[in-house]
Design a protein around this motif. Structure first.
Motif, PDB file in Angstrom:
ATOM      1  N   VAL A  13      37.249  12.286 -28.884  1.00  0.00           N
ATOM      2  CA  VAL A  13      36.204  11.539 -29.617  1.00  0.00           C
ATOM      3  C   VAL A  13      34.971  11.338 -28.746  1.00  0.00           C
ATOM      4  O   VAL A  13      33.838  11.477 -29.213  1.00  0.00           O
ATOM      5  CB  VAL A  13      36.754  10.186 -30.120  1.00  0.00           C
ATOM      6  N   SER A  14      35.191  11.033 -27.473  1.00  0.00           N
ATOM      7  CA  SER A  14      34.008  10.799 -26.633  1.00  0.00           C
ATOM      8  C   SER A  14      33.268  12.093 -26.324  1.00  0.00           C
ATOM      9  O   SER A  14      32.085  12.061 -26.013  1.00  0.00           O
ATOM     10  CB  SER A  14      34.395  10.072 -25.338  1.00  0.00           C
ATOM     11  N   THR A  15      33.948  13.240 -26.434  1.00  0.00           N
ATOM     12  CA  THR A  15      33.242  14.513 -26.255  1.00  0.00           C
ATOM     13  C   THR A  15      32.213  14.709 -27.357  1.00  0.00           C
ATOM     14  O   THR A  15      31.103  15.182 -27.104  1.00  0.00           O
ATOM     15  CB  THR A  15      34.249  15.693 -26.282  1.00  0.00           C
ATOM     16  N   ALA A  50      31.186  12.183 -29.707  1.00  0.00           N
ATOM     17  CA  ALA A  50      30.365  11.018 -30.076  1.00  0.00           C
ATOM     18  C   ALA A  50      29.728  10.327 -28.872  1.00  0.00           C
ATOM     19  O   ALA A  50      28.921   9.414 -29.050  1.00  0.00           O
ATOM     20  CB  ALA A  50      31.218  10.018 -30.853  1.00  0.00           C
ATOM     21  N   SER A 110      31.628   6.595 -29.167  1.00  0.00           N
ATOM     22  CA  SER A 110      32.946   7.001 -29.692  1.00  0.00           C
ATOM     23  C   SER A 110      33.764   5.797 -30.150  1.00  0.00           C
ATOM     24  O   SER A 110      34.607   5.920 -31.038  1.00  0.00           O
ATOM     25  CB  SER A 110      33.710   7.804 -28.651  1.00  0.00           C
ATOM     26  N   TRP A 111      33.513   4.633 -29.565  1.00  0.00           N
ATOM     27  CA  TRP A 111      34.247   3.445 -30.016  1.00  0.00           C
ATOM     28  C   TRP A 111      33.856   3.080 -31.451  1.00  0.00           C
ATOM     29  O   TRP A 111      34.688   2.609 -32.224  1.00  0.00           O
ATOM     30  CB  TRP A 111      34.008   2.268 -29.059  1.00  0.00           C
ATOM     31  N   SER A 161      32.989   5.285 -33.715  1.00  0.00           N
ATOM     32  CA  SER A 161      33.732   6.258 -34.534  1.00  0.00           C
ATOM     33  C   SER A 161      35.165   5.802 -34.744  1.00  0.00           C
ATOM     34  O   SER A 161      35.695   5.860 -35.868  1.00  0.00           O
ATOM     35  CB  SER A 161      33.766   7.622 -33.845  1.00  0.00           C
ATOM     36  N   ILE A 164      28.742  10.440 -34.320  1.00  0.00           N
ATOM     37  CA  ILE A 164      29.637   9.342 -34.725  1.00  0.00           C
ATOM     38  C   ILE A 164      30.500   9.779 -35.908  1.00  0.00           C
ATOM     39  O   ILE A 164      31.705   9.536 -35.952  1.00  0.00           O
ATOM     40  CB  ILE A 164      28.812   8.085 -35.077  1.00  0.00           C
ATOM     41  N   GLY A 180      33.111  12.189 -34.734  1.00  0.00           N
ATOM     42  CA  GLY A 180      34.166  11.434 -34.043  1.00  0.00           C
ATOM     43  C   GLY A 180      35.078  10.709 -35.027  1.00  0.00           C
ATOM     44  O   GLY A 180      36.297  10.632 -34.832  1.00  0.00           O
ATOM     45  N   SER A 217      39.102  10.949 -35.581  1.00  0.00           N
ATOM     46  CA  SER A 217      39.975   9.771 -35.556  1.00  0.00           C
ATOM     47  C   SER A 217      40.836   9.695 -36.813  1.00  0.00           C
ATOM     48  O   SER A 217      42.032   9.416 -36.732  1.00  0.00           O
ATOM     49  CB  SER A 217      39.146   8.492 -35.423  1.00  0.00           C
ATOM     50  N   VAL A 226      40.188   3.406 -26.976  1.00  0.00           N
ATOM     51  CA  VAL A 226      38.966   4.208 -26.825  1.00  0.00           C
ATOM     52  C   VAL A 226      37.842   3.344 -26.248  1.00  0.00           C
ATOM     53  O   VAL A 226      37.146   3.740 -25.307  1.00  0.00           O
ATOM     54  CB  VAL A 226      38.547   4.808 -28.194  1.00  0.00           C
ATOM     55  N   SER A 264      35.173  11.533 -21.325  1.00  0.00           N
ATOM     56  CA  SER A 264      35.125  12.830 -22.014  1.00  0.00           C
ATOM     57  C   SER A 264      35.590  13.981 -21.124  1.00  0.00           C
ATOM     58  O   SER A 264      35.927  15.049 -21.640  1.00  0.00           O
ATOM     59  CB  SER A 264      33.703  13.108 -22.520  1.00  0.00           C
TER      60      SER A 264
END
Lengths: 369, 76
Positions: A34-36, A38, A42-43, A45, A185, A188, A192, A235, A248
């Motif tokens: 997700v952090s890759t 967003a 990413s949080w 997302s 977002i 991501g 999720s 996350v 990431s």
């Protein structure tokens, strides 16, 4: 598993299995993926995905209530007929089989990378296969009961990791809040929902074994909320403690997060204890997915039970877990670029089609005079 | 050696179940069990050999490759 029809699990046990399955392997890989896409957001997302994930759970439950005595295999065959139905059933069986092999491979990769670095991968996979096979031979009810037994330890360890890591928070790590923008977002969020909740379509193979109560749906959705919140918190914590770049680029950022725990140079190096505890989640997810495969195969071929398939299937699980990916880079690449579509197809699109067609057929049935 | 051991164990596990099924005259179930045993032995032997084989996930790349390319071209 021959007597599976007599085995039933309670609503509470189902809810715990749902939490284990949501958190499961996603605890290890979701923060990275997700952090890759967003970035620092990413949080957002992960938290925004929770309501959609709960909707997905509702979709599974609504579909299973249309055909209360049937597993996903019977639902598909009764909706799509005797020609297209078996094709889609085989498609789902492949999904459950490869899914269980993938979960096992994830845990083997994690243990090989961080804990038992000199142990051959195949030995780790053999041990995991023996555990899963033993659990399946005992049946669904003992699996659900062990889920109850371990749940307190599982949650306590996870929560303690989150609480103990608070002192290392750096709010600058989540700025800028927009991360890689609205598209990032949204992407991501897809990851999720697809990974954490879409993969729970295996629950539709388990619902006929659940003792349904008036509060079953509420408990199911509540467990989705709890599991999703735990996952999104991990996350967020990874971002706040490690920052966007490390989250990431690290393969298993949650483990690195656990490594940062140090209370007064007294309580430290607890990451292995925490990581071993996470194995419970992956074990239950892998076991349920393989249960779905074996039960589905036995139902599709008209067998009286899946027990004769457990031992031969163990060799298939072991072999596939090893062969499914030549290395962790290939695995991460496939997960990020292709596996999501498979999850969304099987976990959201097909159930949605099944529910729509099922509801339309139900409306067409003439009411008795 | 490892491959031979894997094949023997896989065959023993399959035969154990097959014998029970044949004794109960469940021929259809025996066919399914036999097929699963053969697939299991083949996969486990390939894993035991330690050689590189094509990943089953490659099928996903074939199936979803065009869709993935479309998504990348649309959203970057």
């Amino acid at each position: 598993m021959d007597n599976n029809l007599r085995q039933q699990i309670s609503t509470r046990q189902l809810s715990l299995l749902v939490i284990y399955s949501i958190v499961g392997d996603m605890l290890l890989i979701l923060p990275t993926i997700v952090s890759t896409v967003a970035g620092h957001a990413s949080w957002i997302s992960a938290f925004a995905a929770i309501p959609f994930g709960i909707l997905v759970l509702w979709l599974f439950y609504a579909l299973s209530r249309l055909y209360p005595d049937g597993t996903l295999m019977e639902i598909i065959r009764s909706i799509f007929g005797k020609w297209l139905g078996p094709v889609i059933c085989v498609w789902y069986l492949a999904y459950f089989l490869l899914g269980s092999a993938l979960y096992m491979r994830e845990v083997a990769d994690f243990i090989k990378t961080h804990i038992l670095t000199d142990t051959p991968m195949r030995v780790i996979i053999i041990l995991a296969t023996i555990t899963t096979t033993y659990a399946l031979m005992k049946g669904l009810e003992p699996i659900a009961r062990s889920a109850e037994i371990f749940f307190f330890i599982f949650m306590a360890a996870l929560l303690s990791m989150l609480v103990l890591a608070i002192k290392d928070f750096d709010l600058a790590n989540i700025r800028p809040f927009s991360g890689k923008g609205a598209m990032g977002i949204a992407e991501g969020g897809f990851f999720s929902v697809g990974y954490s909740f879409g993969e729970l379509c295996m629950l539709m193979m388990i619902f006929p074994f659940v003792r349904h109560r008036s509060h079953t749906r509420r408990d199911l959705l509540l467990s989705g909320l709890i599991g999703g919140t735990m996952l999104a918190s991990v996350v967020l914590w990874c971002l706040l403690v490690l920052g966007g770049y490390y989250t990431s680029t690290e393969l298993f950022p949650s483990y690195i997060l656990a490594q940062t725990i140090n209370i007064g140079n007294f309580l430290e190096r607890v990451e292995v204890i925490l990581a071993v505890n996470w194995m419970f989640g992956i074990f239950f997810k892998c076991t349920l997915s393989y249960f779905a495969f074996l039960t589905g195969l036995s139902r599709l071929t008209g067998m009286r039970g899946a027990k004769p398939l457990i031992l031969p299937g163990a060799f298939l699980l072991f072999g596939l877990s090893y062969l499914i990916s030549p290395n962790i880079v290939y695995y991460t690449f496939t997960m990020k670029n292709y596996y999501l579509y498979w999850d969304i197809t099987n976990g959201i699109l097909l159930p949605l089609i099944l529910l729509t067609v099922g509801l339309m057929r139900r409306k067409k049935v003439p009411k008795p005079a | 050696m490892l491959i031979v051991l894997t094949v023997l164990l896989g065959a023993a596990a399959g035969l154990r179940e097959l014998e029970l099924l044949f004794r109960k005259r469940r021929i259809g179930e025996a066919i399914v069990c036999g097929a699963l045993s053969l697939a299991g032995i083949a996969c486990a032997s390939a894993a035991a050999s330690g050689k590189a084989f094509p990943s089953p996930l490659h099928v996903l790349m074939v199936v979803y490759g065009p869709f993935n390319r479309l998504m990348v071209s649309l959203f970057g």
